[in-house]
Design a protein around this motif. Structure first.
Motif, PDB file in Angstrom:
ATOM      1  N   ASP A  69       7.607  -3.757 -11.459  1.00 62.55           N
ATOM      2  CA  ASP A  69       6.888  -2.488 -11.465  1.00 62.55           C
ATOM      3  C   ASP A  69       7.291  -1.683 -10.232  1.00 62.55           C
ATOM      4  OD1 ASP A  69       5.580  -3.203 -13.783  1.00 62.55           O
ATOM      5  OD2 ASP A  69       3.892  -4.124 -12.702  1.00 62.55           O
ATOM      6  N   GLU A  70       7.073  -0.370 -10.273  1.00 61.07           N
ATOM      7  CA  GLU A  70       7.498   0.493  -9.173  1.00 61.07           C
ATOM      8  C   GLU A  70       6.765   0.186  -7.867  1.00 61.07           C
ATOM      9  OE1 GLU A  70       7.196   4.553 -10.279  1.00 61.07           O
ATOM     10  OE2 GLU A  70       8.891   4.487 -11.668  1.00 61.07           O
ATOM     11  N   ASP A  71       5.563  -0.377  -7.953  1.00 61.24           N
ATOM     12  CA  ASP A  71       4.802  -0.675  -6.731  1.00 61.24           C
ATOM     13  C   ASP A  71       4.898  -2.154  -6.346  1.00 61.24           C
ATOM     14  OD1 ASP A  71       3.344  -1.612  -8.840  1.00 61.24           O
ATOM     15  OD2 ASP A  71       1.551  -0.416  -8.428  1.00 61.24           O
ATOM     16  N   GLU A  72       5.920  -2.842  -6.836  1.00 60.28           N
ATOM     17  CA  GLU A  72       6.143  -4.235  -6.468  1.00 60.28           C
ATOM     18  C   GLU A  72       7.426  -4.361  -5.646  1.00 60.28           C
ATOM     19  OE1 GLU A  72       4.403  -7.140  -9.907  1.00 60.28           O
ATOM     20  OE2 GLU A  72       6.252  -6.077 -10.381  1.00 60.28           O
TER      21      GLU A  72
ATOM     22  N   SER B 176       0.840  -1.211   0.000  1.00 60.86           N
ATOM     23  CA  SER B 176       0.000   0.000   0.000  1.00 60.86           C
ATOM     24  C   SER B 176       0.867   1.251   0.000  1.00 60.86           C
ATOM     25  CB  SER B 176      -0.917  -0.003   1.233  1.00 60.86           C
ATOM     26  OG  SER B 176      -1.836  -1.064   1.169  1.00 60.86           O
ATOM     27  N   LEU B 177       1.950   1.222   0.767  1.00 60.71           N
ATOM     28  CA  LEU B 177       2.853   2.369   0.792  1.00 60.71           C
ATOM     29  C   LEU B 177       3.508   2.585  -0.568  1.00 60.71           C
ATOM     30  CD1 LEU B 177       4.603   1.910   4.252  1.00 60.71           C
ATOM     31  CD2 LEU B 177       3.351   3.945   3.507  1.00 60.71           C
ATOM     32  N   LEU B 178       3.993   1.489  -1.160  1.00 59.78           N
ATOM     33  CA  LEU B 178       4.648   1.599  -2.461  1.00 59.78           C
ATOM     34  C   LEU B 178       3.697   2.161  -3.509  1.00 59.78           C
ATOM     35  CD1 LEU B 178       6.630  -1.784  -2.614  1.00 59.78           C
ATOM     36  CD2 LEU B 178       7.515   0.476  -2.038  1.00 59.78           C
ATOM     37  N   GLU B 179       2.424   1.805  -3.371  1.00 57.36           N
ATOM     38  CA  GLU B 179       1.419   2.269  -4.327  1.00 57.36           C
ATOM     39  C   GLU B 179       1.101   3.750  -4.131  1.00 57.36           C
ATOM     40  OE1 GLU B 179      -2.272   0.194  -4.010  1.00 57.36           O
ATOM     41  OE2 GLU B 179      -2.804   0.516  -6.110  1.00 57.36           O
ATOM     42  N   SER B 180       1.169   4.216  -2.877  1.00 55.36           N
ATOM     43  CA  SER B 180       0.727   5.583  -2.579  1.00 55.36           C
ATOM     44  C   SER B 180       1.866   6.614  -2.646  1.00 55.36           C
ATOM     45  CB  SER B 180       0.102   5.634  -1.183  1.00 55.36           C
ATOM     46  OG  SER B 180       1.070   5.304  -0.186  1.00 55.36           O
TER      47      SER B 180
ATOM     48  N   PRO C  18       0.096  -4.537  -5.919  1.00 50.50           N
ATOM     49  CA  PRO C  18      -1.337  -4.301  -5.671  1.00 50.50           C
ATOM     50  C   PRO C  18      -2.241  -5.393  -6.236  1.00 50.50           C
ATOM     51  CG  PRO C  18      -0.256  -2.297  -6.428  1.00 50.50           C
ATOM     52  CD  PRO C  18       0.735  -3.399  -6.597  1.00 50.50           C
ATOM     53  N   ASP C  19      -1.813  -6.064  -7.297  1.00 53.33           N
ATOM     54  CA  ASP C  19      -2.637  -7.114  -7.906  1.00 53.33           C
ATOM     55  C   ASP C  19      -2.301  -8.499  -7.370  1.00 53.33           C
ATOM     56  OD1 ASP C  19      -3.916  -5.218  -9.511  1.00 53.33           O
ATOM     57  OD2 ASP C  19      -2.345  -5.321 -11.031  1.00 53.33           O
TER      58      ASP C  19
ATOM     59  N   ARG D 240      25.497  10.208  -0.125  1.00 52.55           N
ATOM     60  CA  ARG D 240      24.510  10.984  -0.896  1.00 52.55           C
ATOM     61  C   ARG D 240      24.551  10.657  -2.383  1.00 52.55           C
ATOM     62  NH1 ARG D 240      23.284  16.642   2.253  1.00 52.55           N
ATOM     63  NH2 ARG D 240      23.384  15.740   4.342  1.00 52.55           N
ATOM     64  N   LEU D 241      24.940   9.410  -2.680  1.00 58.66           N
ATOM     65  CA  LEU D 241      24.814   8.927  -4.051  1.00 58.66           C
ATOM     66  C   LEU D 241      23.359   8.592  -4.342  1.00 58.66           C
ATOM     67  CD1 LEU D 241      27.952   6.613  -4.152  1.00 58.66           C
ATOM     68  CD2 LEU D 241      27.720   8.897  -5.134  1.00 58.66           C
ATOM     69  N   ALA D 242      22.585   8.346  -3.280  1.00 62.11           N
ATOM     70  CA  ALA D 242      21.140   8.164  -3.380  1.00 62.11           C
ATOM     71  C   ALA D 242      20.493   9.184  -2.447  1.00 62.11           C
ATOM     72  CB  ALA D 242      20.739   6.736  -2.982  1.00 62.11           C
ATOM     73  N   ARG D 243      19.484   9.883  -2.941  1.00 58.65           N
ATOM     74  CA  ARG D 243      18.804  10.917  -2.147  1.00 58.65           C
ATOM     75  C   ARG D 243      17.297  10.730  -2.284  1.00 58.65           C
ATOM     76  NH1 ARG D 243      22.541  15.565  -1.566  1.00 58.65           N
ATOM     77  NH2 ARG D 243      20.725  16.879  -1.247  1.00 58.65           N
ATOM     78  N   PRO D 244      16.769   9.609  -1.812  1.00 53.64           N
ATOM     79  CA  PRO D 244      15.331   9.371  -1.946  1.00 53.64           C
ATOM     80  C   PRO D 244      14.533  10.282  -1.018  1.00 53.64           C
ATOM     81  CG  PRO D 244      16.322   7.684  -0.574  1.00 53.64           C
ATOM     82  CD  PRO D 244      17.456   8.514  -1.107  1.00 53.64           C
ATOM     83  N   ASP D 245      13.327  10.615  -1.444  1.00 50.42           N
ATOM     84  CA  ASP D 245      12.424  11.384  -0.575  1.00 50.42           C
ATOM     85  C   ASP D 245      11.800  10.498   0.496  1.00 50.42           C
ATOM     86  OD1 ASP D 245      12.855  13.790  -1.931  1.00 50.42           O
ATOM     87  OD2 ASP D 245      11.353  13.278  -3.450  1.00 50.42           O
ATOM     88  N   THR D 246      11.550   9.235   0.125  1.00 48.92           N
ATOM     89  CA  THR D 246      10.912   8.311   1.072  1.00 48.92           C
ATOM     90  C   THR D 246      11.605   6.953   1.021  1.00 48.92           C
ATOM     91  OG1 THR D 246       9.308   7.679  -0.619  1.00 48.92           O
ATOM     92  CG2 THR D 246       8.642   9.388   0.955  1.00 48.92           C
ATOM     93  N   VAL D 247      11.755   6.333   2.184  1.00 48.40           N
ATOM     94  CA  VAL D 247      12.315   4.997   2.295  1.00 48.40           C
ATOM     95  C   VAL D 247      11.295   4.105   2.994  1.00 48.40           C
ATOM     96  CG1 VAL D 247      14.088   3.571   3.408  1.00 48.40           C
ATOM     97  CG2 VAL D 247      14.720   5.732   2.314  1.00 48.40           C
ATOM     98  N   VAL D 248      10.988   2.961   2.369  1.00 44.74           N
ATOM     99  CA  VAL D 248      10.097   1.976   2.981  1.00 44.74           C
ATOM    100  C   VAL D 248      10.970   0.869   3.549  1.00 44.74           C
ATOM    101  CG1 VAL D 248       8.226   0.342   2.589  1.00 44.74           C
ATOM    102  CG2 VAL D 248       8.222   2.546   1.396  1.00 44.74           C
ATOM    103  N   ASP D 249      11.094   0.851   4.866  1.00 50.71           N
ATOM    104  CA  ASP D 249      11.965  -0.090   5.579  1.00 50.71           C
ATOM    105  C   ASP D 249      11.158  -1.340   5.903  1.00 50.71           C
ATOM    106  OD1 ASP D 249      13.515  -1.488   7.367  1.00 50.71           O
ATOM    107  OD2 ASP D 249      14.055   0.262   8.575  1.00 50.71           O
TER     108      ASP D 249
END
Length: 295
Positions: free
Chosen positions: A161-164, A19-23, A140-141, A43-52
């Motif tokens: 996919d980005e949400d998988e 659900s987080l990856l989807e949103s 999600p599917d 700082r080679l990666a600067r993500p806005d959000t990290v799902v741990d």
């Protein structure tokens, strides 16, 4: 250097993670942090959000079930290293794990995370190729299985996919008269591979090669299969000349780049040698030869 600021999410179930990856917009998944944490620090990666996903206990397993060795997304390298099951039945896995980084990293890094990273110098992708493995992607599917040959697209890029997220990697349980091995050339202990080869052989009742799997590390833009060598081995009896020919075919199918550690021709020669050694060990572990066949 410290990491740039980011939002940190800690889901406690796969469904909540999906659900987080989807949103979220372009979230980054953290499991062991073997590659991501250093990239964040520098700082080679600067993500806005990290799902741990480290709080999802249901992903922490390593066992045989339903005809497969199943490796959950939170199974650490150290879990493989300490497993009697791996030591007794999965030669290539037992060969590989002590070659991954150092003990501190093996205590946190995960096999699935390494595969998801899709680094062509990563060892586990080649092992899964040799074993005709697959990954379970959950989104999600629901769940879908992705054969390992269809996962790697480019360096650090997969067909997910980005949400998988990958929740499991798995390989078929070994059959009778099956053996596997992994050999790797590196500059020093704990380093990435300059070249690596994983091999798996299955023999029929007459001692001929029924099926062969060969995966190569760090000699192309992704982990790749040495399909020409696999085909050459089919139906043959194991001997040094056959394995030498398979090594030559694997080297021809590799595509290494010259760098400060060696030119391309040197790495191709290493593929040739490592393939022969891996095939020799695999045949010995399958019980069809008594001594390792090596150049």
């Amino acid at each position: 250097m410290k990491a740039a600021n980011f939002e940190h999410h800690e889901p406690t179930s796969v469904s909540k993670a999906v659900s987080l990856l989807e949103s979220l917009e372009e979230p980054t998944i953290l499991s062991g942090g073997q590659s991501l944490v250093p990239m964040l620090r520098f700082r080679l990666a600067r993500p806005d959000t990290v799902v741990d996903i480290n709080g999802i206990d249901e992903l922490d397993y390593l066992h045989e079930e339903g005809g497969y060795l199943k490796i959950g997304a939170l199974a650490r390298h150290a879990d493989v290293e300490d497993s009697e099951l791996i030591e007794e039945r999965y030669g290539s896995f037992a060969d590989t794990v002590p070659l991954v980084a150092d003990p501190q990293i093996r205590n946190r890094g995960t096999i699935v995370g390494s595969v998801a990273q899709a680094d062509p110098k990563g060892d586990w992708g080649s092992v899964l190729i040799a074993h005709d493995g697959e990954v379970v992607a959950t989104g999600p599917d629901g769940e879908r299985t992705v054969p390992i040959d269809e996962l790697f697209l480019l360096p650090y890029d997969t067909s997910l996919d980005e949400d998988e997220l990958i929740t499991e990697a798995r390989v078929p349980i070994p059959v009778e008269r099956e053996g596997s091995a992994y050999h790797k050339l590196k500059r020093k202990t704990g380093d990435y591979a300059m070249a690596g080869v994983a091999a798996r052989l299955i023999f029929d009742d007459d001692g001929r090669i029924e099926d062969a799997g060969i995966g190569m590390t760090a000699v192309d833009i992704t982990n790749v299969r040495a399909s020409d060598a696999e085909e050459r081995l089919g139906g043959e009896r194991p001997d040094p000349e056959l394995f030498a020919e398979a090594g030559e075919l694997a080297a021809e199918q590799s595509n290494p780049e010259s760098d400060e550690h060696g030119d391309a021709s040197y790495k191709e020669r290493m593929v040739e040698v490592l393939t022969q050694r891996a095939l020799g060990d695999a045949a010995e572990r399958a019980g069809v030869i008594k001594r390792r066949v090596s150049p």
